[in-house]
Each structure stands twice: as C-alpha cells, then as structure tokens.
Design a protein around this motif. Structure first.
Motif, short mmCIF file in Angstrom:
data_model
loop_
_atom_site.label_atom_id
_atom_site.label_comp_id
_atom_site.label_asym_id
_atom_site.label_seq_id
_atom_site.Cartn_x
_atom_site.Cartn_y
_atom_site.Cartn_z
N VAL A 66 45.49 36.81 34.29
CA VAL A 66 45.78 38.24 34.37
C VAL A 66 47.27 38.47 34.61
O VAL A 66 47.89 39.34 33.97
CB VAL A 66 44.93 38.89 35.48
CG1 VAL A 66 45.37 40.33 35.71
CG2 VAL A 66 43.45 38.83 35.14
N VAL A 67 47.86 37.69 35.51
CA VAL A 67 49.30 37.84 35.80
C VAL A 67 50.12 37.58 34.54
O VAL A 67 51.09 38.29 34.25
CB VAL A 67 49.71 36.89 36.93
CG1 VAL A 67 51.23 36.83 37.06
CG2 VAL A 67 49.09 37.32 38.25
N ALA A 68 49.75 36.57 33.78
CA ALA A 68 50.53 36.20 32.60
C ALA A 68 50.38 37.17 31.44
O ALA A 68 51.25 37.24 30.57
CB ALA A 68 50.12 34.80 32.14
N ALA A 69 49.31 37.94 31.42
CA ALA A 69 49.01 38.76 30.25
C ALA A 69 49.93 39.96 30.08
O ALA A 69 50.12 40.45 28.98
CB ALA A 69 47.56 39.25 30.33
N ARG A 70 50.51 40.45 31.20
CA ARG A 70 51.36 41.64 31.13
C ARG A 70 50.62 42.80 30.44
O ARG A 70 51.15 43.48 29.58
CB ARG A 70 52.66 41.36 30.39
CG ARG A 70 53.59 40.36 31.10
CD ARG A 70 54.84 40.12 30.29
NE ARG A 70 55.83 39.36 31.03
CZ ARG A 70 55.88 38.03 31.07
NH1 ARG A 70 54.98 37.34 30.39
NH2 ARG A 70 56.81 37.42 31.75
N ALA A 71 49.38 42.97 30.82
CA ALA A 71 48.56 44.00 30.20
C ALA A 71 49.01 45.39 30.61
O ALA A 71 49.57 45.59 31.70
CB ALA A 71 47.09 43.80 30.59
N ALA A 72 48.77 46.37 29.75
CA ALA A 72 49.11 47.76 30.06
C ALA A 72 48.23 48.28 31.19
O ALA A 72 47.16 47.74 31.48
CB ALA A 72 48.95 48.62 28.81
N ARG A 73 48.67 49.36 31.80
CA ARG A 73 47.96 49.89 32.97
C ARG A 73 46.54 50.29 32.66
O ARG A 73 45.66 50.24 33.53
CB ARG A 73 48.72 51.09 33.52
CG ARG A 73 50.06 50.74 34.15
CD ARG A 73 50.73 51.99 34.71
NE ARG A 73 52.01 51.66 35.34
CZ ARG A 73 52.82 52.56 35.88
NH1 ARG A 73 52.46 53.85 35.87
NH2 ARG A 73 53.96 52.19 36.42
N VAL A 74 46.27 50.67 31.41
CA VAL A 74 44.94 51.13 31.08
C VAL A 74 43.91 50.00 31.19
O VAL A 74 42.71 50.26 31.32
CB VAL A 74 44.93 51.72 29.64
CG1 VAL A 74 45.12 50.63 28.60
CG2 VAL A 74 43.67 52.53 29.39
#
Length: 517
Positions: free
Chosen positions: A237-245
């Motif tokens: 999860v940390v590595a993914a840099r996913a958007a806030r949504v």
C-alpha cells in the motif's frame, strides 16, 4: 488515469511495465540471457520435483502430530471438536479455516488423516509456487525473474539448515510442506499480488471486500505468517502511491477482515494477543541465535535492498524489509521472542531483491556482478540444505558427505493403534505426547503450549510426577482415575515393576505400551 469506477491511481513504481520489465519484454533475449533463463527454470524445476517427491514420502516428524490430531478431532466432531490434544472442551487456534476444510474432506471421503495431509502438502506447495510467480510479476516482467525468486526463497538462508514452520527454506519446507504455514505463506504471496493489482487498477468494492476476507483467512490459518502477510500488505500500500479515493476501499477491506476475525467461531483470535508467556517465549528464543549461520546468505540481498531504496524511498521490498526489522528487533529488545516468527518479513524481501537485481535495469556489468553473487549464494545454500535429499533418497544411496546430513523420518506411533482406540487417554511425555494424539488418543498433558487450556500447568505437573522413579503407586493410581487414563507409553523399563500396569506391546526405540489394570 480514469476508470469505470471513477478511481484514479498514480503510476506504481513496481508495475510490470517498469524499465526492467520493458527491457526484458520488448526485444528478443540474447543467447546468454536465454541460456540463463533456461538454467534458472531447470534448477527451479528440479527443486520442485524434489518437493513433490517429499509429498509422496512425507517425513512424519516435527509438529505433524499436532496437525494430524487436529484433523482427527474435526473429522469426528466438526462443529464441537474440543481440545485437539487432551480430553477437554476448550477452543484451539489450530482450528483454522484450512484445517476445518481438510477435516471435512477427511469426514466425507473417509481418507486417513495422513493421506489428507499429503493432499494439504500438495495444495500448499502449489499455492506457494504460483503465489511467488504472481507476486514477482508485479515487481518485474523479466521472464527469468519468477524462477530466480523461487530459488532464492528456497536456498538463500544460511550455511546451517534451520527448520521452522513459516520459514520456507528447502530443508524446512521439506519438513513442513503439510503444515498450515506453507499454505498460508502461499496465500500471502497471492494476497500481495492481488492487492498490488487492486491498487493499480479499477478494483470495485467486491474485490476489496474479498481482499479483507482473504487477509482474515491468512491470519486465522497461521497467525505468525499472518503477521508477515500484514507487513507485506502495508509495504504494498505504501509503495502504490494510490489516489485518495482508494483509501476508503482499503479501510473497508480492513474492517471486513477484522469482522471476519471476530466472527470466527472456533477460537477467539484476539485472545491470542495475551498468549505470550513462559510457555511461548523460551521456545522462540532460538530464532535469534546464530544469525550468521542461519540467515547469512541473505546479506547480498540486503545490499540489493539498499540500492532499491536509494532509487525509491517507497520501494515495496525495502519498506517490507524495514517493517520486518522493526517487528523482529522489538521482539529481541522486549523479550517477546515469539515476535521472531516475523523473521521471514526480513529475509523474503532481501531474497527477492537479490534475484531481481540480476534481471533489473542498468549496466550489464552491474547485473553480471549481482548474478555472480546470487549464483555463489545459491550454490552455498543448496549445499547447506542438501540433507533434504534424505527425505526422498535412502541414506545408503547418498554420497557420504550428504549422508552425514541425513535426517531419519519419524517412525510414527501406528504400532499402538491395535489397542488404543479413538478418544482413549494415554499417559505420555516428550515426543510421545506430541505424536500419540495424531492417531486418535488423548494425552494428560498437551505436548505443545496451550494458551486456552486453564489447567495446563497442573496436567504437566501430574505427568512429570507420574513418571518419577520414586512416585508412590497410590499417586499414579490417583492420576489415572482423575484423568481417565487407560494406557501408558514410556521408553525403557522404568514402569515395569508397577503392578497396576500390564505390558501389551513394544514399539521402536525401546518404547513400551502399558495397559492400566
């Protein structure tokens, strides 16, 4: 980028479309590269053949008696199995979703529990191999990467074989293939791969709910491997840099997982947080001993992790490694040595990092240097774990230097079954107490620490007193009446003079089965 569910995610640094993936997939490999890939696949294939043969001649040793006993109880009483080792109505963390499924299979098919465990070993190894393949594909698209990663996972440990469930070295895995820890680790690799895909793509609420359930299943099946799986998930999860949504979906998956843990009917998962104590910590202190001999071959992988971290502070393997170091280090400093079971969270990222460095982007001479390090470490690790051949090859067929590492398989306690029936209570200690329940009997004291058994200490004291050389016969008779003991297993002739016992059978290694008169 946009998608049908209006979820936007940024580019993931560990997508298969990264530089190393494009380099490996955009042009035909050179002849040396093709040869290297074929060699890696062949070596991985040979190792897998060895593990497949282990399933056929599974070494009945270690903790297998505990898992066989668990299946015995679930086969006879799937809804209320009671304690797997002693005649008591208590819950047990061994009643995991996987074991409940296997117990149901044994009940429906009538298969012997050891045959079911062979099937469990095959399923666990299949999940582990396919899980490693899928997860490594989220890190690199190079065709040789999964095979190199699998070899690293099995061989890059130390110069001294270390046998422990949840530690997937070749020698250890040959012993523990049928354990729930093997299947759980395989599920963990699939979990990380699925999570990485969900964070990159258009995963809906259903997929995130399923991820939460899978996380709970992993924790319920093998709690220590579940900690490793959780650390790897956080790193992903940390590595993914996913958007806030995406974050609400992560929160929902976590909540679903916690709810599933709470709802599991066979034992209270959250009560395990208070399980650490005198019976658990001393056993695990060995995990911190001889680190160079047991884990030294992963040091080149640590160097590869440093290189990855310098390129990207959110690299998933680097973050995974750091989380593992924090957990294991905290266990050492606090005296909670059972936290050392999270050591695979330290070792696995380093193993994978070294394998990926060989096929990564960059200058050819740098990759060649990593290849030399990996090749040397694999040879050293393979030699150190060559004793695993003894699980499938007779000792006299092995070269002398390998035969010295031979480990004789467990002979088992099937010799008591003509007399000891299912549910009979047997007074036993040591190895017998760990293995007799595999054949349906109960013991007075459990052969393993049991957090949910309130009178465990008293049972252990009664058992110790029973086998004492100067224990009065009246004390033995009282213990037999109190716990309904019908049989006694002991090594040697220490109880031969007791008129309350009658010899009915003799087993291997000086074992004697007595009937209580």
């Amino acid at each position: 980028m946009g998608n049908g569910s209006n979820v936007t995610v940024r580019f993931s640094p560990f997508s298969p479309s990264d530089a190393s993936g494009r380099a490996g997939a955009s042009r035909a490999p050179s002849r040396p590269a093709a040869v290297g890939r074929a060699a890696a696949l062949a070596a991985a294939g040979l190792v897998l053949v060895l593990l497949g043969l282990v399933v056929v001649r599974l070494p009945w040793a270690g903790d297998l008696g505990m898992h066989a006993a668990t299946l015995q109880r679930l086969r006879h009483s799937p809804l209320d199995p009671g304690n797997p080792l002693v005649d008591a109505d208590t819950p047990s963390p061994y009643y995991s979703p996987w074991m409940v499924l296997l117990g149901g299979l044994a009940r429906v098919t009538g298969l012997d529990v050891f045959d079911v465990l062979r099937l469990a070993a095959a399923a666990g190894l299949l999940l582990l191999v396919t899980g490693v393949w899928r997860y490594v594909r989220t890190l690199s698209a190079h065709p040789a990467a999964p095979a190199l990663a699998l070899l690293s996972l099995l061989l890059l440990w130390g110069t001294t074989p270390f046998l422990w469930s949840g530690f997937p070295g070749l020698h250890s895995l040959a012993l523990t293939a049928a354990y729930p820890s093997t299947l759980t680790l395989g599920l963990a690799f699939h979990f990380w791969a699925w999570l990485a895909k969900a964070l990159r793509g258009a995963a809906g609420w259903g997929a995130w709910t399923a991820l939460g359930v899978l996380w709970a299943v992993i924790l319920l099946c093998h709690q220590f491997s579940g900690i490793v799986a959780s650390a790897g998930a956080v790193a992903t999860v940390v590595a993914a840099r996913a958007a806030r949504v995406v974050w609400p979906r992560v929160a929902v998956a976590s909540a679903v997982g916690v709810a599933a843990l709470w709802a599991w009917p066979y034992y209270d998962f959250f009560a395990l947080f208070g399980a650490a104590g005198d019976g658990l910590e001393p056993v695990h202190r060995a995990l911190y001993g001889q680190p160079a001999a047991r884990y030294g071959l992963v040091l080149p992988g640590v160097a590869a992790l440093v290189a990855r971290w310098r390129r990207d502070r959110r690299d998933p393997l680097a973050v995974f490694f750091l989380l593992g170091v924090v957990i294991v280090g905290a266990g050492w400093l606090s005296g909670h040595y059972s936290w050392g079971r999270a050591l695979p969270a330290v070792v696995i990222p380093a193993q994978l990092a070294l394998a990926l460095a060989v096929v990564g982007a960059g200058r050819r001479w740098v990759r060649a240097g990593w290849a030399v390090l990996l090749g040397g470490a694999l040879v050293a690790g393979g030699w150190a774990q060559s004793g695993a051949l003894g699980y499938v090859v007779p000792r006299d067929a092995l070269p002398g230097v390998v035969a010295d590492r031979y480990r004789a398989p467990w002979k088992g306690y099937g010799w008591i079954t003509p007399w000891v029936g299912y549910g009979d209570v047997v007074m036993a200690r040591g190895r017998a107490a760990r293995q007799v329940p595999a054949y349906g009997g109960y013991t007075v004291a459990p052969g393993y620490p049991d957090f949910f058994l309130p009178d465990e200490a008293r049972r252990a004291a009664v058992t110790e007193a029973y086998f004492g050389a100067r224990t009065p016969q009246a004390v033995r008779r009282g213990a037999e009446r109190e716990y309904g003991v019908r049989w006694v297993v002991d090594r040697g002739g220490g109880l031969l003079g007791d008129p309350g016992l009658r010899v009915v059978a003799r087993g291997p290694e000086g074992l004697v089965l007595y009937a209580v008169r």
